[in-house]
Design a protein around this motif. Structure first.
Motif, PDB file in Angstrom:
ATOM      1  N   UNK A  55     -94.893 -28.306  13.196  1.00  0.00           N
ATOM      2  CA  UNK A  55     -94.674 -28.355  14.641  1.00  0.00           C
ATOM      3  C   UNK A  55     -95.886 -28.953  15.367  1.00  0.00           C
ATOM      4  N   UNK A  56     -97.089 -28.626  14.902  1.00  0.00           N
ATOM      5  CA  UNK A  56     -98.284 -29.184  15.533  1.00  0.00           C
ATOM      6  C   UNK A  56     -98.360 -30.700  15.326  1.00  0.00           C
ATOM      7  N   UNK A  57     -98.032 -31.157  14.117  1.00  0.00           N
ATOM      8  CA  UNK A  57     -98.022 -32.599  13.864  1.00  0.00           C
ATOM      9  C   UNK A  57     -96.963 -33.302  14.710  1.00  0.00           C
ATOM     10  N   UNK A  58     -95.786 -32.682  14.827  1.00  0.00           N
ATOM     11  CA  UNK A  58     -94.714 -33.275  15.634  1.00  0.00           C
ATOM     12  C   UNK A  58     -95.110 -33.378  17.097  1.00  0.00           C
ATOM     13  N   UNK A  59     -95.741 -32.322  17.602  1.00  0.00           N
ATOM     14  CA  UNK A  59     -96.178 -32.358  19.002  1.00  0.00           C
ATOM     15  C   UNK A  59     -97.238 -33.434  19.222  1.00  0.00           C
ATOM     16  N   UNK A  60     -98.102 -33.668  18.230  1.00  0.00           N
ATOM     17  CA  UNK A  60     -99.083 -34.741  18.350  1.00  0.00           C
ATOM     18  C   UNK A  60     -98.454 -36.117  18.405  1.00  0.00           C
ATOM     19  N   UNK A  61     -97.406 -36.326  17.601  1.00  0.00           N
ATOM     20  CA  UNK A  61     -96.699 -37.614  17.627  1.00  0.00           C
ATOM     21  C   UNK A  61     -96.032 -37.831  18.988  1.00  0.00           C
ATOM     22  N   UNK A  62     -95.401 -36.779  19.505  1.00  0.00           N
ATOM     23  CA  UNK A  62     -94.780 -36.900  20.835  1.00  0.00           C
ATOM     24  C   UNK A  62     -95.826 -37.161  21.917  1.00  0.00           C
ATOM     25  N   UNK A  63     -97.005 -36.570  21.768  1.00  0.00           N
ATOM     26  CA  UNK A  63     -98.072 -36.816  22.739  1.00  0.00           C
ATOM     27  C   UNK A  63     -98.509 -38.278  22.712  1.00  0.00           C
ATOM     28  N   UNK A  64     -98.609 -38.850  21.512  1.00  0.00           N
ATOM     29  CA  UNK A  64     -98.984 -40.259  21.407  1.00  0.00           C
ATOM     30  C   UNK A  64     -97.923 -41.171  22.029  1.00  0.00           C
ATOM     31  N   UNK A  65     -96.654 -40.852  21.783  1.00  0.00           N
ATOM     32  CA  UNK A  65     -95.586 -41.653  22.385  1.00  0.00           C
ATOM     33  C   UNK A  65     -95.578 -41.517  23.904  1.00  0.00           C
ATOM     34  N   UNK A  66     -95.855 -40.304  24.389  1.00  0.00           N
ATOM     35  CA  UNK A  66     -95.918 -40.101  25.840  1.00  0.00           C
ATOM     36  C   UNK A  66     -97.068 -40.903  26.449  1.00  0.00           C
ATOM     37  N   UNK A  67     -98.216 -40.941  25.755  1.00  0.00           N
ATOM     38  CA  UNK A  67     -99.323 -41.744  26.236  1.00  0.00           C
ATOM     39  C   UNK A  67     -99.004 -43.236  26.247  1.00  0.00           C
ATOM     40  N   UNK A  68     -98.238 -43.680  25.255  1.00  0.00           N
ATOM     41  CA  UNK A  68     -97.855 -45.097  25.202  1.00  0.00           C
ATOM     42  C   UNK A  68     -96.979 -45.466  26.386  1.00  0.00           C
ATOM     43  N   UNK A  85     -93.182 -60.078  24.486  1.00  0.00           N
ATOM     44  CA  UNK A  85     -93.117 -60.049  23.026  1.00  0.00           C
ATOM     45  C   UNK A  85     -91.707 -59.705  22.545  1.00  0.00           C
ATOM     46  N   UNK A  86     -91.107 -58.696  23.156  1.00  0.00           N
ATOM     47  CA  UNK A  86     -89.744 -58.318  22.761  1.00  0.00           C
ATOM     48  C   UNK A  86     -88.763 -59.444  23.053  1.00  0.00           C
ATOM     49  N   UNK A  87     -88.913 -60.075  24.195  1.00  0.00           N
ATOM     50  CA  UNK A  87     -87.994 -61.167  24.566  1.00  0.00           C
ATOM     51  C   UNK A  87     -88.139 -62.369  23.639  1.00  0.00           C
ATOM     52  N   UNK A 160     -98.073 -52.301  19.023  1.00  0.00           N
ATOM     53  CA  UNK A 160     -97.554 -52.674  20.343  1.00  0.00           C
ATOM     54  C   UNK A 160     -98.582 -53.444  21.161  1.00  0.00           C
ATOM     55  N   UNK A 161     -99.829 -52.962  21.210  1.00  0.00           N
ATOM     56  CA  UNK A 161    -100.832 -53.544  22.109  1.00  0.00           C
ATOM     57  C   UNK A 161    -101.870 -54.413  21.387  1.00  0.00           C
ATOM     58  N   UNK A 162    -101.699 -54.641  20.081  1.00  0.00           N
ATOM     59  CA  UNK A 162    -102.610 -55.496  19.295  1.00  0.00           C
ATOM     60  C   UNK A 162    -104.059 -55.013  19.363  1.00  0.00           C
ATOM     61  N   UNK A 163    -104.252 -53.718  19.285  1.00  0.00           N
ATOM     62  CA  UNK A 163    -105.596 -53.154  19.315  1.00  0.00           C
ATOM     63  C   UNK A 163    -106.177 -53.124  17.905  1.00  0.00           C
TER      64      UNK A 163
END
Length: 205
Positions: A55-68, A85-87, A160-163
């Motif tokens: 659950x902690x790992x899952x919440x971290x992934x959701x946090x990263x997606x929310x930040x994106x 890029x998508x287009x 996504x952002x080429x970092x």
């Protein structure tokens, strides 16, 4: 008269035989043990410690997606760049057409990204609160959440952002993994509630 007497004797004998056979069947049924019910074979439930880490790992992934999505909602230039890029790659638009389309649709994309960020943050906090219940300490859940957020943000940033990722980032990743391993094997597999009960009992003694 003799024939009637014989018939009656035969009927009595048949009735006696039927009664004896039914009684013997009842005796055998009583002697037989009841059938053993076998439990259905299924997957074993995960321990509370593993469930908390998941659950902690899952919440971290959701946090990263929310930040994106938050970055897309705030920064218009990044929104237009990702849309171009998508287009270009998915819909095969030309550079000029993709730029015009993304510039006109950037406001709507940012609104959708903002709403998505709020939803992902809600899911992240829900899973993180559940992780706090199952993990042995709040520090374990917090560090696991932060590590998952750290890794996921780096992956999304590259895709996504080429970092770029530096050598210092790799060294920090190794340190975080070592810390997670130490916490995972040092907690004894007990949840936070179980540890609190154990501490109370030890104080009473």
């Amino acid at each position: 008269m003799k024939m009637l007497a014989r018939h009656r004797r035969e009927e009595l004998i048949c009735q006696q035989n039927l009664a004896s056979s039914s009684s013997s069947e009842e005796d055998t049924d009583q002697l037989q043990p009841p059938p053993v019910r076998r439990k259905p074979v299924g997957r074993k439930k995960a321990s509370p410690q593993k469930r908390g880490m998941t659950l902690a790992l899952t919440s971290g992934v959701f946090a990263a997606l929310a930040g994106t999505f938050g970055k897309l909602a705030i920064n218009q230039a990044e929104t237009i760049s990702v849309c171009e890029q998508v287009s270009n790659y998915q819909f095969k638009f030309s550079t000029h057409d993709a730029f015009v389309l993304c510039e006109n649709a950037s406001v709507y994309i940012r609104i959708v990204a903002f709403v998505t960020m709020i939803l992902l943050n809600t899911v992240m906090w829900t899973t993180f609160v559940k992780a706090l219940h199952y993990c042995s300490t709040s520090l374990e859940a917090t560090i696991t959440n932060t590590a998952a957020n750290f890794f996921s943000s780096a992956i999304v940033g590259q895709l996504v952002f080429d970092e770029s990722v530096s050598l210092m980032w790799g060294f920090g990743t190794v340190l975080i993994i070592c810390g997670l391993l130490l916490m995972n094997y040092g907690g004894g597999g007990k949840t936070g509630a179980e540890l609190r009960d154990y501490r109370k009992k030890s104080k009473i003694r």
